[in-house]
Scaffold this motif. Structure first.
Motif, PDB file in Angstrom:
ATOM      1  N   TYR A   1     109.274  88.687 -59.178  1.00  0.00           N
ATOM      2  CA  TYR A   1     109.884  87.542 -59.859  1.00  0.00           C
ATOM      3  C   TYR A   1     108.822  86.654 -60.487  1.00  0.00           C
ATOM      4  CZ  TYR A   1     114.403  88.393 -57.521  1.00  0.00           C
ATOM      5  OH  TYR A   1     115.585  88.917 -57.082  1.00  0.00           O
ATOM      6  N   ALA A   2     107.777  86.332 -59.740  1.00  0.00           N
ATOM      7  CA  ALA A   2     106.715  85.473 -60.270  1.00  0.00           C
ATOM      8  C   ALA A   2     106.110  86.090 -61.522  1.00  0.00           C
ATOM      9  CB  ALA A   2     105.645  85.234 -59.206  1.00  0.00           C
ATOM     10  N   TYR A   3     105.899  87.383 -61.487  1.00  0.00           N
ATOM     11  CA  TYR A   3     105.301  88.078 -62.626  1.00  0.00           C
ATOM     12  C   TYR A   3     106.245  88.135 -63.829  1.00  0.00           C
ATOM     13  CZ  TYR A   3     103.214  91.789 -65.403  1.00  0.00           C
ATOM     14  OH  TYR A   3     102.694  92.513 -66.435  1.00  0.00           O
ATOM     15  N   LEU A   4     107.459  88.610 -63.617  1.00  0.00           N
ATOM     16  CA  LEU A   4     108.388  88.799 -64.735  1.00  0.00           C
ATOM     17  C   LEU A   4     108.907  87.485 -65.322  1.00  0.00           C
ATOM     18  CD1 LEU A   4     110.462  91.903 -63.605  1.00  0.00           C
ATOM     19  CD2 LEU A   4     108.634  91.802 -65.303  1.00  0.00           C
ATOM     20  N   PHE A   5     109.090  86.474 -64.484  1.00  0.00           N
ATOM     21  CA  PHE A   5     109.588  85.193 -64.980  1.00  0.00           C
ATOM     22  C   PHE A   5     108.450  84.284 -65.438  1.00  0.00           C
ATOM     23  CE2 PHE A   5     113.334  86.641 -62.753  1.00  0.00           C
ATOM     24  CZ  PHE A   5     114.392  86.106 -63.461  1.00  0.00           C
ATOM     25  N   GLY A   6     107.207  84.669 -65.154  1.00  0.00           N
ATOM     26  CA  GLY A   6     106.057  83.902 -65.614  1.00  0.00           C
ATOM     27  C   GLY A   6     105.953  82.516 -65.004  1.00  0.00           C
ATOM     28  N   VAL A   7     106.286  82.387 -63.719  1.00  0.00           N
ATOM     29  CA  VAL A   7     106.205  81.097 -63.042  1.00  0.00           C
ATOM     30  C   VAL A   7     105.022  81.076 -62.075  1.00  0.00           C
ATOM     31  CG1 VAL A   7     108.666  80.576 -63.257  1.00  0.00           C
ATOM     32  CG2 VAL A   7     107.856  81.844 -61.266  1.00  0.00           C
ATOM     33  N   GLU A   8     104.549  79.875 -61.781  1.00  0.00           N
ATOM     34  CA  GLU A   8     103.437  79.729 -60.843  1.00  0.00           C
ATOM     35  C   GLU A   8     103.867  79.900 -59.403  1.00  0.00           C
ATOM     36  OE1 GLU A   8     101.128  76.205 -61.329  1.00  0.00           O
ATOM     37  OE2 GLU A   8     101.298  76.314 -63.504  1.00  0.00           O
ATOM     38  N   ALA A   9     105.136  79.580 -59.130  1.00  0.00           N
ATOM     39  CA  ALA A   9     105.623  79.651 -57.754  1.00  0.00           C
ATOM     40  C   ALA A   9     107.095  80.027 -57.746  1.00  0.00           C
ATOM     41  CB  ALA A   9     105.430  78.315 -57.047  1.00  0.00           C
ATOM     42  N   VAL A  10     107.499  80.662 -56.674  1.00  0.00           N
ATOM     43  CA  VAL A  10     108.909  80.983 -56.457  1.00  0.00           C
ATOM     44  C   VAL A  10     109.341  80.286 -55.172  1.00  0.00           C
ATOM     45  CG1 VAL A  10     108.868  83.177 -57.702  1.00  0.00           C
ATOM     46  CG2 VAL A  10     108.306  83.139 -55.289  1.00  0.00           C
ATOM     47  N   LEU A  11     110.638  80.079 -55.036  1.00  0.00           N
ATOM     48  CA  LEU A  11     111.167  79.460 -53.828  1.00  0.00           C
ATOM     49  C   LEU A  11     111.943  80.497 -53.033  1.00  0.00           C
ATOM     50  CD1 LEU A  11     112.513  76.081 -55.252  1.00  0.00           C
ATOM     51  CD2 LEU A  11     110.274  76.558 -54.228  1.00  0.00           C
ATOM     52  N   LEU A  12     111.664  80.545 -51.754  1.00  0.00           N
ATOM     53  CA  LEU A  12     112.382  81.392 -50.815  1.00  0.00           C
ATOM     54  C   LEU A  12     113.235  80.460 -49.970  1.00  0.00           C
ATOM     55  CD1 LEU A  12     112.933  84.104 -49.407  1.00  0.00           C
ATOM     56  CD2 LEU A  12     110.857  83.706 -48.048  1.00  0.00           C
ATOM     57  N   VAL A  13     114.551  80.579 -50.098  1.00  0.00           N
ATOM     58  CA  VAL A  13     115.466  79.666 -49.413  1.00  0.00           C
ATOM     59  C   VAL A  13     116.183  80.403 -48.291  1.00  0.00           C
ATOM     60  CG1 VAL A  13     117.469  78.153 -49.665  1.00  0.00           C
ATOM     61  CG2 VAL A  13     115.802  78.331 -51.521  1.00  0.00           C
ATOM     62  N   ASP A  14     116.003  79.892 -47.085  1.00  0.00           N
ATOM     63  CA  ASP A  14     116.726  80.388 -45.925  1.00  0.00           C
ATOM     64  C   ASP A  14     117.760  79.322 -45.596  1.00  0.00           C
ATOM     65  OD1 ASP A  14     117.714  81.093 -43.446  1.00  0.00           O
ATOM     66  OD2 ASP A  14     115.753  81.598 -42.599  1.00  0.00           O
ATOM     67  N   ALA A  15     118.957  79.474 -46.149  1.00  0.00           N
ATOM     68  CA  ALA A  15     120.012  78.467 -45.996  1.00  0.00           C
ATOM     69  C   ALA A  15     120.454  78.346 -44.545  1.00  0.00           C
ATOM     70  CB  ALA A  15     121.193  78.796 -46.893  1.00  0.00           C
ATOM     71  N   ASN A  16     120.449  79.440 -43.799  1.00  0.00           N
ATOM     72  CA  ASN A  16     120.882  79.384 -42.398  1.00  0.00           C
ATOM     73  C   ASN A  16     119.980  78.491 -41.553  1.00  0.00           C
ATOM     74  OD1 ASN A  16     123.025  81.052 -42.917  1.00  0.00           O
ATOM     75  ND2 ASN A  16     121.974  82.904 -42.250  1.00  0.00           N
ATOM     76  N   ARG A  17     118.704  78.493 -41.868  1.00  0.00           N
ATOM     77  CA  ARG A  17     117.756  77.658 -41.130  1.00  0.00           C
ATOM     78  C   ARG A  17     117.485  76.330 -41.843  1.00  0.00           C
ATOM     79  NH1 ARG A  17     114.905  82.876 -40.367  1.00  0.00           N
ATOM     80  NH2 ARG A  17     115.240  83.506 -38.223  1.00  0.00           N
ATOM     81  N   GLY A  18     118.034  76.170 -43.049  1.00  0.00           N
ATOM     82  CA  GLY A  18     117.825  74.935 -43.808  1.00  0.00           C
ATOM     83  C   GLY A  18     116.406  74.771 -44.304  1.00  0.00           C
ATOM     84  N   ARG A  19     115.777  75.878 -44.703  1.00  0.00           N
ATOM     85  CA  ARG A  19     114.371  75.844 -45.119  1.00  0.00           C
ATOM     86  C   ARG A  19     114.199  76.301 -46.565  1.00  0.00           C
ATOM     87  NH1 ARG A  19     111.942  78.604 -39.718  1.00  0.00           N
ATOM     88  NH2 ARG A  19     112.323  76.843 -38.339  1.00  0.00           N
ATOM     89  N   ILE A  20     113.316  75.605 -47.251  1.00  0.00           N
ATOM     90  CA  ILE A  20     112.908  75.984 -48.598  1.00  0.00           C
ATOM     91  C   ILE A  20     111.400  76.179 -48.558  1.00  0.00           C
ATOM     92  CG2 ILE A  20     112.749  75.294 -51.017  1.00  0.00           C
ATOM     93  CD1 ILE A  20     115.130  73.377 -50.465  1.00  0.00           C
ATOM     94  N   HIS A  21     110.945  77.362 -48.900  1.00  0.00           N
ATOM     95  CA  HIS A  21     109.513  77.657 -48.910  1.00  0.00           C
ATOM     96  C   HIS A  21     109.051  77.886 -50.343  1.00  0.00           C
ATOM     97  CE1 HIS A  21     109.449  78.189 -44.568  1.00  0.00           C
ATOM     98  NE2 HIS A  21     110.536  78.928 -44.686  1.00  0.00           N
ATOM     99  N   GLU A  22     107.959  77.239 -50.724  1.00  0.00           N
ATOM    100  CA  GLU A  22     107.330  77.491 -52.022  1.00  0.00           C
ATOM    101  C   GLU A  22     106.286  78.573 -51.817  1.00  0.00           C
ATOM    102  OE1 GLU A  22     104.147  75.271 -54.732  1.00  0.00           O
ATOM    103  OE2 GLU A  22     106.059  74.181 -54.616  1.00  0.00           O
ATOM    104  N   VAL A  23     106.405  79.646 -52.583  1.00  0.00           N
ATOM    105  CA  VAL A  23     105.505  80.792 -52.442  1.00  0.00           C
ATOM    106  C   VAL A  23     104.697  80.945 -53.722  1.00  0.00           C
ATOM    107  CG1 VAL A  23     105.352  83.271 -51.987  1.00  0.00           C
ATOM    108  CG2 VAL A  23     107.202  81.925 -50.955  1.00  0.00           C
ATOM    109  N   ARG A  24     103.380  80.987 -53.564  1.00  0.00           N
ATOM    110  CA  ARG A  24     102.462  81.200 -54.691  1.00  0.00           C
ATOM    111  C   ARG A  24     101.657  82.474 -54.430  1.00  0.00           C
ATOM    112  NH1 ARG A  24     101.183  76.908 -57.952  1.00  0.00           N
ATOM    113  NH2 ARG A  24     102.433  75.067 -57.527  1.00  0.00           N
ATOM    114  N   PHE A  25     101.251  83.101 -55.518  1.00  0.00           N
ATOM    115  CA  PHE A  25     100.413  84.295 -55.437  1.00  0.00           C
ATOM    116  C   PHE A  25      99.127  84.011 -56.194  1.00  0.00           C
ATOM    117  CE2 PHE A  25     104.766  85.738 -54.920  1.00  0.00           C
ATOM    118  CZ  PHE A  25     104.673  86.567 -53.816  1.00  0.00           C
ATOM    119  N   PRO A  26      98.110  83.447 -55.514  1.00  0.00           N
ATOM    120  CA  PRO A  26      96.855  83.130 -56.193  1.00  0.00           C
ATOM    121  C   PRO A  26      96.285  84.360 -56.891  1.00  0.00           C
ATOM    122  CG  PRO A  26      96.883  82.188 -54.006  1.00  0.00           C
ATOM    123  CD  PRO A  26      98.081  83.108 -54.103  1.00  0.00           C
TER     124      PRO A  26
END
Length: 118
Positions: free
Chosen positions: A85-110
């Protein structure tokens, strides 16, 4: 049918969580083409991200997960999906959302350079 129902509920919960965290939902179920060469033959495929959101003038591609191992960045398939997703959408970061745990994680690939997309 049950899996789709559970997925829809999780998606709604994830969107609510994102909005509560100050993200503006721009689109859901966003597709993007990918391209590769297999034995010299050009092939195309599509990926579908759960959402595209924005906060503080930064855009993110979002993947919703419903808990368990797949909700963790240590899960190989999830990590590879987010990298794609990061590669094809050309974004610096993607968000991984675990709704069951109420968590939003920002993921970067340096080292991933979005300007190298084909």
């Amino acid at each position: 049918a049950r899996t789709r129902r559970v997925g829809r509920r999780g998606g709604k919960k994830a969107l609510t969580l994102l909005e509560a965290a100050g993200f503006k939902v721009l689109a859901t179920e966003v597709t993007r083409p990918g391209h590769l060469a297999l034995d010299g033959e050009q092939r195309s495929y599509m990926v579908r991200a759960d959402a595209v959101v924005e906060r503080r003038r930064r855009r993110y591609v979002v993947e919703f997960k419903g808990g368990g191992d797949v909700s963790r960045i240590t899960h190989r398939r999830t990590r590879r999906q987010l990298l794609e997703y990061a590669y094809l959408f050309g974004v610096e970061a993607v968000l991984l959302v675990d709704a069951n745990r109420g968590r939003i994680h920002e993921v970067r690939f340096p080292g991933l350079r979005s300007d190298t997309r084909s």
